[in-house]
Write a protein that holds these residues in place. Structure first.
Motif, PDB file in Angstrom:
ATOM      1  N   PRO A  94      34.911  98.561  65.846  1.00  0.00           N
ATOM      2  CA  PRO A  94      33.130  98.867  65.945  1.00  0.00           C
ATOM      3  C   PRO A  94      32.366  98.396  64.943  1.00  0.00           C
ATOM      4  N   THR A  95      32.557  96.825  64.485  1.00  0.00           N
ATOM      5  CA  THR A  95      32.067  95.752  63.439  1.00  0.00           C
ATOM      6  C   THR A  95      33.092  94.517  63.903  1.00  0.00           C
ATOM      7  N   SER A  96      32.310  93.436  63.140  1.00  0.00           N
ATOM      8  CA  SER A  96      32.662  92.113  62.883  1.00  0.00           C
ATOM      9  C   SER A  96      33.349  92.595  61.642  1.00  0.00           C
ATOM     10  N   MET A  97      33.349  92.874  60.794  1.00  0.00           N
ATOM     11  CA  MET A  97      33.697  93.707  58.722  1.00  0.00           C
ATOM     12  C   MET A  97      35.366  93.849  59.567  1.00  0.00           C
ATOM     13  N   ASP A 117      49.477  69.117  57.717  1.00  0.00           N
ATOM     14  CA  ASP A 117      49.218  68.358  56.199  1.00  0.00           C
ATOM     15  C   ASP A 117      48.174  68.595  56.303  1.00  0.00           C
ATOM     16  N   ALA A 118      46.571  68.626  56.668  1.00  0.00           N
ATOM     17  CA  ALA A 118      45.450  69.643  56.360  1.00  0.00           C
ATOM     18  C   ALA A 118      44.739  70.159  57.671  1.00  0.00           C
ATOM     19  N   VAL A 119      44.158  70.842  57.344  1.00  0.00           N
ATOM     20  CA  VAL A 119      43.584  71.913  58.835  1.00  0.00           C
ATOM     21  C   VAL A 119      42.317  71.689  58.188  1.00  0.00           C
ATOM     22  N   VAL A 120      41.004  71.609  59.403  1.00  0.00           N
ATOM     23  CA  VAL A 120      39.970  71.550  59.587  1.00  0.00           C
ATOM     24  C   VAL A 120      39.719  73.097  60.345  1.00  0.00           C
ATOM     25  N   LEU A 121      38.332  73.902  59.434  1.00  0.00           N
ATOM     26  CA  LEU A 121      38.223  74.918  59.972  1.00  0.00           C
ATOM     27  C   LEU A 121      36.793  75.362  60.664  1.00  0.00           C
ATOM     28  N   ILE A 122      36.937  75.091  61.634  1.00  0.00           N
ATOM     29  CA  ILE A 122      35.287  75.054  62.307  1.00  0.00           C
ATOM     30  C   ILE A 122      35.749  76.727  62.826  1.00  0.00           C
ATOM     31  N   GLY A 123      33.897  76.830  61.900  1.00  0.00           N
ATOM     32  CA  GLY A 123      33.857  78.545  61.941  1.00  0.00           C
ATOM     33  C   GLY A 123      31.955  78.152  62.400  1.00  0.00           C
ATOM     34  N   GLY A 124      31.739  79.771  62.263  1.00  0.00           N
ATOM     35  CA  GLY A 124      30.172  79.298  62.271  1.00  0.00           C
ATOM     36  C   GLY A 124      29.288  80.510  61.988  1.00  0.00           C
ATOM     37  N   CYS A 125      30.374  81.465  63.408  1.00  0.00           N
ATOM     38  CA  CYS A 125      29.691  82.927  63.334  1.00  0.00           C
ATOM     39  C   CYS A 125      29.527  83.741  61.776  1.00  0.00           C
ATOM     40  N   ASP A 126      28.492  85.127  61.358  1.00  0.00           N
ATOM     41  CA  ASP A 126      29.461  85.210  59.865  1.00  0.00           C
ATOM     42  C   ASP A 126      30.258  85.774  59.785  1.00  0.00           C
ATOM     43  N   LYS A 127      31.476  86.450  60.053  1.00  0.00           N
ATOM     44  CA  LYS A 127      32.889  86.935  59.487  1.00  0.00           C
ATOM     45  C   LYS A 127      33.743  85.910  59.940  1.00  0.00           C
ATOM     46  N   THR A 128      32.852  84.100  60.629  1.00  0.00           N
ATOM     47  CA  THR A 128      34.515  83.338  60.609  1.00  0.00           C
ATOM     48  C   THR A 128      34.652  82.671  59.423  1.00  0.00           C
ATOM     49  N   VAL A 129      33.801  81.998  59.093  1.00  0.00           N
ATOM     50  CA  VAL A 129      33.843  80.958  57.558  1.00  0.00           C
ATOM     51  C   VAL A 129      34.459  82.068  56.531  1.00  0.00           C
ATOM     52  N   PRO A 130      34.039  83.369  56.011  1.00  0.00           N
ATOM     53  CA  PRO A 130      34.559  83.272  55.191  1.00  0.00           C
ATOM     54  C   PRO A 130      36.399  84.414  55.021  1.00  0.00           C
TER      55      PRO A 130
END
Ligand code: FES
Length: 575
Positions: A94-97, A117-130
């Motif tokens: 019903p929502t991205s939240m 050993d490390a991770v690169v997080l590729i996000g962008g659209c509103d809820k993905t980065v949080p």
């Protein structure tokens, strides 16, 4: 075989009861991808690939994965991309939240489950980065955020346009009868002219900027447009930084400190950032072991003015902020309000990063601190008998004449009720009334939709009225504007006072004094409370929806799931 038993492929061996066999088997399988022993002996940098054909905000992820891989390999490590959930605002029911916490759990568990050993997080659209930062905070493996970057602006009949402040503006004009069917169809082609996140100070831009301020992103990484060469260079740098972070074991708990969150909140206020930013920062801070203090945040906002002239508080777009120097230009102005000694993904402090950034130049997007766009921070926290747990108003995008307002409540009991009645010509409503929406909070809708930007009733809009006071327990898109009170806590579905408002009650809003008052006696409210019954949602008895309904917290604690939040030793701000 890798030499260090806690590094590279040796990390987190699958349990077969014989660890040597587990490693033997793991190597046999990954060699099926064509890797050499030399490659497999290197430190591993995982790359979270959130490409989805549903998600135009992430359309450039394949290019960014390649650029990150280049950076990782140039620094001598092995890049290993892997997928997780991808969430787009307009493609999440019903929502991205509702699905943000699912993505955070996916991110956390995949970081934990697979050797890196490390991770690169590729996000962008509103809820993905949080979601990614929440997951990374919980997994506590060295992590660095890369965003896809903002989209470029489009052009409609000679006017610059971009998602999604202009989406709402044109839709409002269409509802008011100011533009016709042809024009609304024409502008629909131009609002999202290509890959990338919404180009105004919406939630995606806000989260990009606060993440850089938090220290979790390469300096200058928040603003390069999605399709620019700068964006790919930042991706390459991000890959190299991840290798360095692995070598130094620079885990999120060393970066996401109490002081770093205070820096992020300061930037949230100074950018006129999205109200969603406060919910997400509360959730990320919660995972890192901190509780957000809304009153202290409000106090911070009395001292930190809005400096950034971007829609919806101002007039410009993210590509303009990038040309103005991006976040470092903002940070230079805010220096006296920041903790410059906070460690960042570079291994240097925020202050050192600011010093290392290109010097400032004349520009008109970021105001000098002494000559701000708005004298206080973008958001204010309201309290009162209608919102004992607090409510938020984006004062920098509100109408000055409505900041102090007393009006009659016109109540809608749900989003469906609002949809059915708001444009009814017989609805008894004037522009001086206050529209109230119930049951649109974390549990009420469920999923706390961005329904707080309630439409102005058509018959009022037709008079040229663009704003009315609106109050709800919902969220609002960061791209929207108006005198809109959001995140009323506790929400109506939990039996909060918002559930007890009746059409005709008088409500007083006083933003300068931070109050929101329902002018109904305690005795009458207690009487109404006796008749309260929470809404029942179909499908809440199984699966993810049950988990969500049983454990989601209120807006003031970030709408996280209660079992994902560790003990809270400290409150932010307050460092
Ligand atoms: Fe993805 Fe706006 S819809 S950032």
């Amino acid at each position: 075989m890798a030499k260090d038993k806690d590094r590279g492929l040796n990390k987190g061996l699958t349990s077969y009861g014989d660890s040597a066999f587990s490693l033997f088997l793991r190597k046999a399988f990954i060699k099926g991808m064509g890797y050499s022993d030399d490659a497999l002996d290197r430190p591993i940098v995982g790359i979270v690939d959130t490409f989805s054909a549903y998600n135009a905000c992430h359309a450039n992820v394949p290019d960014l994965v390649e650029a990150v891989k280049r950076g990782v390999m140039l620094a001598g490590a092995l890049p290993v991309p892997f997928p997780t959930i991808s969430i787009h605002e307009s493609f999440a029911y019903p929502t991205s939240m509702f699905t943000r916490n699912l993505m955070s759990m996916d991110t956390e568990e995949m970081i934990r489950a697979q050797p890196m050993d490390a991770v690169v997080l590729i996000g962008g659209c509103d809820k993905t980065v949080p979601a990614q930062l929440m997951g990374a905070a919980s997994a506590n493996v060295p992590a660095i955020q890369l965003v896809t970057g903002p989209m470029m602006t489009g052009s409609h009949r000679g006017e610059r346009v971009g998602a999604c402040t202009d989406c709402r503006r044109f839709w409002g004009r269409y509802r008011a009868g100011e533009i016709d069917d042809q024009e609304i169809a024409d502008v629909n082609n131009q609002l999202v002219p290509g890959a990338g996140t919404c180009g105004v100070m919406g939630t995606a831009s806000t989260m990009a900027l606060v993440t850089e301020a938090l220290g979790m992103m390469a300096p200058g990484g928040a603003t390069p447009p999605a399709v620019s060469a700068d964006r790919r260079r930042i991706a390459e740098t991000t890959g190299a930084l991840a290798v360095n972070m692995a070598a130094q074991d620079l885990t999120p708990d060393k970066i996401m400190t109490q002081k770093a969150f205070e820096n992020a909140l300061t930037v949230l206020l100074a950018t006129g950032g999205s109200t969603n930013g406060i919910v997400h920062l509360a959730a990320i801070a919660g995972r890192a072991g901190f509780e957000l203090d809304l009153d202290a945040f409000d106090k911070l906002g009395r001292d930190v003015p809005v400096l950034v002239d971007l829609k919806p508080s101002g007039q410009n777009y993210m590509e303009d902020l990038h040309r103005a120097g991006g976040l470092p230009t903002i940070l230079r102005e805010l220096k006296d309000h920041l903790h410059l000694d906070c460690l960042t993904v570079t291994g240097r402090t925020l202050g050192e990063n600011i010093e290392a950034a290109p010097g400032g130049w004349e520009q008109s997007i970021v105001s000098p601190i002494g000559k701000p766009l708005f004298p206080e921070g973008g958001m204010a926290v309201l309290r009162g008998n209608l919102a004992p747990g607090g409510a938020i108003v984006k004062q920098s995008a509100a109408s000055p004449h409505l900041m102090t307002h007393r009006g009659r409540a016109i109540v809608f009991s749900s989003i469906a009720d609002m949809g059915a009645r708001v444009d009814d010509p017989d609805l008894d409503v004037t522009e001086d009334d206050i529209l109230v929406l119930q049951n649109a909070g974390p549990k009420g809708a469920p999923g706390m939709p961005e329904a707080g930007y309630m439409p102005i009733p058509k018959k009022i809009a037709a008079k040229g009225i663009k704003d009315m006071v609106r109050i709800s327990d919902a969220r609002m898109s960061g791209t929207a504007s108006g005198t809109i009170v959001l995140h009323v806590t506790p929400e109506s579905a939990e039996g909060g006072p918002l559930a007890l408002v009746r059409t005709g009650d008088m409500i007083s809003l006083d933003v300068p004094n931070r109050s929101l008052t329902l002018e109904v006696s305690d005795a009458e409210l207690a009487e109404r409370k006796k008749a309260f019954t929470p809404p029942v949602h179909e499908g809440s008895d199984r699966g993810y929806k049950k988990l969500y309904m049983d454990t989601v917290t209120q807006a003031d604690t970030g709408c996280d799931f209660d079992f994902l939040i560790p003990e809270k030793p400290a409150r932010v701000p307050g460092a």
